[in-house]
Design an enzyme around this catalytic site. Structure first.
Site, PDB file in Angstrom:
ATOM      1  N   CYS A  89       0.849  -1.183   0.000  1.00 46.38           N
ATOM      2  CA  CYS A  89       0.000   0.000   0.000  1.00 46.38           C
ATOM      3  C   CYS A  89       0.890   1.239   0.000  1.00 46.38           C
ATOM      4  CB  CYS A  89      -0.901  -0.006   1.226  1.00 46.38           C
ATOM      5  SG  CYS A  89      -1.948   1.460   1.373  1.00 46.38           S
ATOM      6  N   CYS A 149       0.488   3.195   3.571  1.00 44.44           N
ATOM      7  CA  CYS A 149       0.951   2.691   4.869  1.00 44.44           C
ATOM      8  C   CYS A 149       2.017   1.604   4.771  1.00 44.44           C
ATOM      9  CB  CYS A 149      -0.233   2.185   5.681  1.00 44.44           C
ATOM     10  SG  CYS A 149      -0.989   0.683   5.010  1.00 44.44           S
ATOM     11  N   CYS A 153      -7.892  -5.491 -18.694  1.00 45.28           N
ATOM     12  CA  CYS A 153      -8.848  -4.454 -18.268  1.00 45.28           C
ATOM     13  C   CYS A 153      -8.218  -3.061 -18.182  1.00 45.28           C
ATOM     14  CB  CYS A 153      -9.479  -4.833 -16.931  1.00 45.28           C
ATOM     15  SG  CYS A 153      -8.377  -4.712 -15.513  1.00 45.28           S
ATOM     16  N   CYS A 180      -7.441  -1.033   1.817  1.00 41.37           N
ATOM     17  CA  CYS A 180      -6.380  -1.546   2.675  1.00 41.37           C
ATOM     18  C   CYS A 180      -6.932  -1.708   4.096  1.00 41.37           C
ATOM     19  CB  CYS A 180      -5.200  -0.582   2.653  1.00 41.37           C
ATOM     20  SG  CYS A 180      -3.874  -1.019   3.798  1.00 41.37           S
ATOM     21  N   CYS A 221      -5.031   1.035   6.609  1.00 42.45           N
ATOM     22  CA  CYS A 221      -5.250   2.492   6.533  1.00 42.45           C
ATOM     23  C   CYS A 221      -6.523   2.877   5.784  1.00 42.45           C
ATOM     24  CB  CYS A 221      -4.050   3.171   5.886  1.00 42.45           C
ATOM     25  SG  CYS A 221      -3.886   2.841   4.118  1.00 42.45           S
ATOM     26  N   HIS A 265      -8.535   3.441  -0.532  1.00 44.57           N
ATOM     27  CA  HIS A 265      -9.249   2.837  -1.654  1.00 44.57           C
ATOM     28  C   HIS A 265      -8.198   2.277  -2.609  1.00 44.57           C
ATOM     29  CE1 HIS A 265     -11.972   2.334  -5.054  1.00 44.57           C
ATOM     30  NE2 HIS A 265     -11.081   2.991  -5.784  1.00 44.57           N
ATOM     31  N   HIS A 284     -11.402  -2.498  -7.068  1.00 42.72           N
ATOM     32  CA  HIS A 284     -12.576  -3.361  -6.902  1.00 42.72           C
ATOM     33  C   HIS A 284     -12.203  -4.816  -7.176  1.00 42.72           C
ATOM     34  CE1 HIS A 284     -14.410   0.606  -7.475  1.00 42.72           C
ATOM     35  NE2 HIS A 284     -15.405   0.128  -6.746  1.00 42.72           N
ATOM     36  N   ASP A 325     -14.688 -12.631 -12.012  1.00 42.75           N
ATOM     37  CA  ASP A 325     -14.409 -13.113 -13.378  1.00 42.75           C
ATOM     38  C   ASP A 325     -12.914 -13.369 -13.604  1.00 42.75           C
ATOM     39  OD1 ASP A 325     -13.440 -10.523 -13.414  1.00 42.75           O
ATOM     40  OD2 ASP A 325     -14.695  -9.845 -15.063  1.00 42.75           O
ATOM     41  N   ARG A 333     -10.904 -11.407  -9.662  1.00 39.59           N
ATOM     42  CA  ARG A 333     -10.027 -10.425 -10.310  1.00 39.59           C
ATOM     43  C   ARG A 333     -10.021  -9.166  -9.458  1.00 39.59           C
ATOM     44  NH1 ARG A 333     -11.413  -6.209 -14.034  1.00 39.59           N
ATOM     45  NH2 ARG A 333     -13.444  -7.215 -14.282  1.00 39.59           N
ATOM     46  N   CYS A 393      -8.965  -5.747  -9.334  1.00 40.42           N
ATOM     47  CA  CYS A 393      -8.613  -4.705 -10.301  1.00 40.42           C
ATOM     48  C   CYS A 393      -8.160  -3.489  -9.496  1.00 40.42           C
ATOM     49  CB  CYS A 393      -9.855  -4.410 -11.142  1.00 40.42           C
ATOM     50  SG  CYS A 393      -9.612  -3.239 -12.448  1.00 40.42           S
TER      51      CYS A 393
END
Length: 131
Positions: A47, A50, A65, A96, A99, A102, A105, A109, A117, A119
């Site tokens: 991350c 952190c 993707c 995470c 911390c 974001h 997602h 699939d 997956r 992503c």
């Protein structure tokens, strides 16, 4: 795991504008623009906020993707899944666990063995190569 709590001002001071937008404001980077989208370097992805280990490069695959994709996190407690109903869709956001940055997602699939997956935005990650 002990949570890392900072104010938005503290995060803003330590992250660059794109990292702050994605990690703290739930933005996203443009597809195929991230530095880790096509990398094959052997190592562990941490991350960026952190330094918590999130993904091993052995779980990375090319999903096409436009974002780095992994079929599993480094451990069961590395991230938290949150139902996301933004933008007229129902998705599962991953953050995470330490911390709450974001990351991206997770979708059902992906390849075996998990069929998942993850992503993930490159800007949320810091790759530490294996020596």
């Amino acid at each position: 795991m002990e949570k890392l709590n900072k104010t938005l001002d503290e995060w803003k001071a330590m992250l660059d504008p794109e990292q702050y937008n994605v990690c703290r404001l739930k933005g996203t980077e443009r597809p195929f623009s991230g530095k880790y989208n096509a990398t094959k370097t052997d190592g562990v992805y941490h991350c960026v906020c952190c330094n918590e280990p999130l993904f091993d490069s052995s779980a990375k695959f090319d999903s096409g993707c436009g974002w780095p994709s992994f079929y599993q996190p480094i451990g069961d407690s590395a991230m938290i899944e949150i139902r996301d109903v933004s933008h007229g869709m129902v998705r599962t956001e991953v953050v995470c666990a330490k911390c709450e940055a974001h990351l991206g997602h997770v979708f059902p699939d992906g390849p075996p063995p998990t069929g998942l997956r993850y992503c993930i935005n490159s800007v949320c990650l810091d790759l530490v190569p294996r020596t």
